[in-house]
Enzyme design. Structure first.
Site, PDB file in Angstrom:
ATOM      1  N   ASP A 120       1.134  -0.589  -0.778  1.00  0.00           N
ATOM      2  CA  ASP A 120      -0.059   0.184  -0.269  1.00  0.00           C
ATOM      3  C   ASP A 120       0.692   0.811   0.293  1.00  0.00           C
ATOM      4  OD1 ASP A 120      -2.064   1.968   0.378  1.00  0.00           O
ATOM      5  OD2 ASP A 120      -2.149   1.141   2.644  1.00  0.00           O
ATOM      6  N   ASP A 136      -0.048   5.121   0.620  1.00  0.00           N
ATOM      7  CA  ASP A 136      -0.346   6.075   1.763  1.00  0.00           C
ATOM      8  C   ASP A 136      -0.241   5.197   3.610  1.00  0.00           C
ATOM      9  OD1 ASP A 136      -0.588   9.028   0.779  1.00  0.00           O
ATOM     10  OD2 ASP A 136      -1.564   7.196   0.177  1.00  0.00           O
TER      11      ASP A 136
HETATM   12  O1  LIG Z   1      -4.661   3.259  -0.976  1.00  0.00           O
HETATM   13  P1  LIG Z   1      -3.824   4.014  -0.169  1.00  0.00           P
HETATM   14  O2  LIG Z   1      -2.317   4.537  -1.786  1.00  0.00           O
HETATM   15  O3  LIG Z   1      -3.621   4.136   0.901  1.00  0.00           O
HETATM   16  O4  LIG Z   1      -4.810   5.506  -0.748  1.00  0.00           O
HETATM   17  C1  LIG Z   1      -6.124   6.049   0.454  1.00  0.00           C
HETATM   18  C2  LIG Z   1      -5.456   7.025   0.193  1.00  0.00           C
HETATM   19  O5  LIG Z   1      -5.089   8.350   1.088  1.00  0.00           O
HETATM   20  C3  LIG Z   1      -3.794   8.887   1.078  1.00  0.00           C
HETATM   21  O6  LIG Z   1      -5.456   9.790   1.745  1.00  0.00           O
HETATM   22  C4  LIG Z   1      -4.614   9.207   3.400  1.00  0.00           C
HETATM   23  O7  LIG Z   1      -3.531  10.105   2.968  1.00  0.00           O
HETATM   24  C5  LIG Z   1      -3.215  11.337   2.717  1.00  0.00           C
HETATM   25  C6  LIG Z   1      -1.629  11.813   3.511  1.00  0.00           C
HETATM   26  O8  LIG Z   1      -1.234  11.761   4.831  1.00  0.00           O
HETATM   27  C7  LIG Z   1      -3.960  11.985   3.783  1.00  0.00           C
HETATM   28  O9  LIG Z   1      -3.630  13.603   4.075  1.00  0.00           O
HETATM   29  C8  LIG Z   1      -5.035  11.580   3.944  1.00  0.00           C
HETATM   30  O10 LIG Z   1      -6.136  12.317   5.114  1.00  0.00           O
HETATM   31  C9  LIG Z   1      -5.626  10.183   4.299  1.00  0.00           C
HETATM   32  O11 LIG Z   1      -7.311   9.724   3.869  1.00  0.00           O
HETATM   33  C10 LIG Z   1      -5.277   9.958  -0.891  1.00  0.00           C
HETATM   34  O12 LIG Z   1      -4.536  10.975  -0.915  1.00  0.00           O
HETATM   35  C11 LIG Z   1      -6.015   9.102  -1.056  1.00  0.00           C
HETATM   36  O13 LIG Z   1      -6.420   9.262  -2.669  1.00  0.00           O
HETATM   37  C12 LIG Z   1      -6.307   7.810  -0.593  1.00  0.00           C
HETATM   38  O14 LIG Z   1      -7.574   7.573  -0.955  1.00  0.00           O
END
Ligand SMILES: O=P(O)(O)OC[C@H]1O[C@H](O[C@H]2O[C@H](CO)[C@@H](O)[C@H](O)[C@H]2O)[C@H](O)[C@@H](O)[C@@H]1O
Length: 261
Positions: free
Chosen positions: A108, A110
């Site tokens: 993954d 983020d």
């Molecule tokens: O599938 P992933 O790579 O884990 O993506 C899930 C979401 O990740 C991101 O958002 C998350 O991380 C951001 C940066 O640290 C944070 O600001 C946010 O609150 C988190 O939800 C990404 O921006 C999303 O588009 C993804 O769905």
């Protein structure tokens, strides 16, 4: 017996993951606390992704607790760790189980390869983490799967030897290689300098509808302070990490009504 490669890999992964112990402890503790204190969604997520997929470590900012400050926080963290043990602690067991099998690594982005931060555009990956992933990908087919758009993840990761699966898997690109066969329906072959890249985009025909929805979401959420819409190409995230808690419901209702229509 553990080989030199396994030892090195373990060391590199430990080093690369080091930030998670220091950086994300706060987020983990935070997530547990928030799920106890309010009716949060089960992933503690902060983007109302159309396809509901979120990282485990993205708790509400306003519930921030300094994990180092109290022993009760430590015990919350410790019990979290018991329920979510590190795969590295079972490294030898995993190696045994993998014997004779083909190993494929799925990662993954983020909250796993990068720390969770307020601004999604600044979720950078450390050089140590990049080096560890590069090393892993030399030995095993490695794919990075994210809710983000594929190109954005590639821009963050900057590695040429991995698969990128953006938009929760609706946009997949294989690393350059000689292409034997593709079904032609969902796959596109893109010729590049280092070989051909194969693109898998089964939802391509829905792009205009998705783009329309993104524009509508931007319009509907513009007036909610702190809300941002992230265009992930085949899906969209509406971020509420910076939204005031009293505005959560109204934002949620707006997102629901756009999706419903
Ligand atoms: O599938 P992933 O790579 O884990 O993506 C899930 C979401 O990740 C991101 O958002 C998350 O991380 C951001 C940066 O640290 C944070 O600001 C946010 O609150 C988190 O939800 C990404 O921006 C999303 O588009 C993804 O769905």
């Amino acid at each position: 017996m553990i080989s030199e490669f396994q030892m090195n890999m373990k060391k590199k992964l430990n080093k690369a993951l080091g930030f998670q112990k220091s950086h994300s402890t706060k987020q983990w503790v935070n997530k547990i606390s928030s799920s106890k204190t309010k009716n949060n969604d089960e992933n503690g997520g902060h983007d109302l992704s159309m396809i509901i997929a979120r990282t485990r470590s993205n708790p509400p900012l306003e519930l921030t607790i300094d994990a180092a400050s109290t022993s009760s926080d430590d015990s919350i963290y410790n019990s979290w760790v018991v329920e979510h043990p590190s795969a590295l602690d079972s490294f030898d067991r995993m190696i045994k189980a993998a014997k004779g099998k083909k190993i494929v690594v799925f990662l993954d982005y983020d909250g796993t390869l990068s720390p969770i931060v307020d601004d999604p555009n600044r979720a950078f990956m450390s050089d140590e983490m990049r080096a560890a992933v590069r090393e892993v990908a030399k030995y095993f087919p490695t794919a990075i799967i994210s809710g983000r758009g594929r190109e954005k993840v590639k821009e963050f990761v900057q590695l040429g030897n991995v698969y990128y699966a953006g938009s929760h898997g609706m946009d997949i690109m294989a690393p350059p290689r000689p292409v034997k066969a593709c079904d032609g329906k969902y796959h596109t072959v893109v010729a590049g300098k280092k070989g051909s890249e194969v693109l898998f985009q089964p939802a391509k025909k829905y792009l205009p509808a998705i783009q329309e929805m993104i524009t509508e979401l931007e319009e509907e959420t513009r007036k909610i302070h702190g809300a941002t819409v992230e265009d992930n190409r085949f899906c969209v995230s509406v971020h509420y990490r910076q939204v005031r808690e009293e505005d959560y419901n109204i934002l949620q209702e707006k997102v629901k009504s756009v999706v419903k229509n």
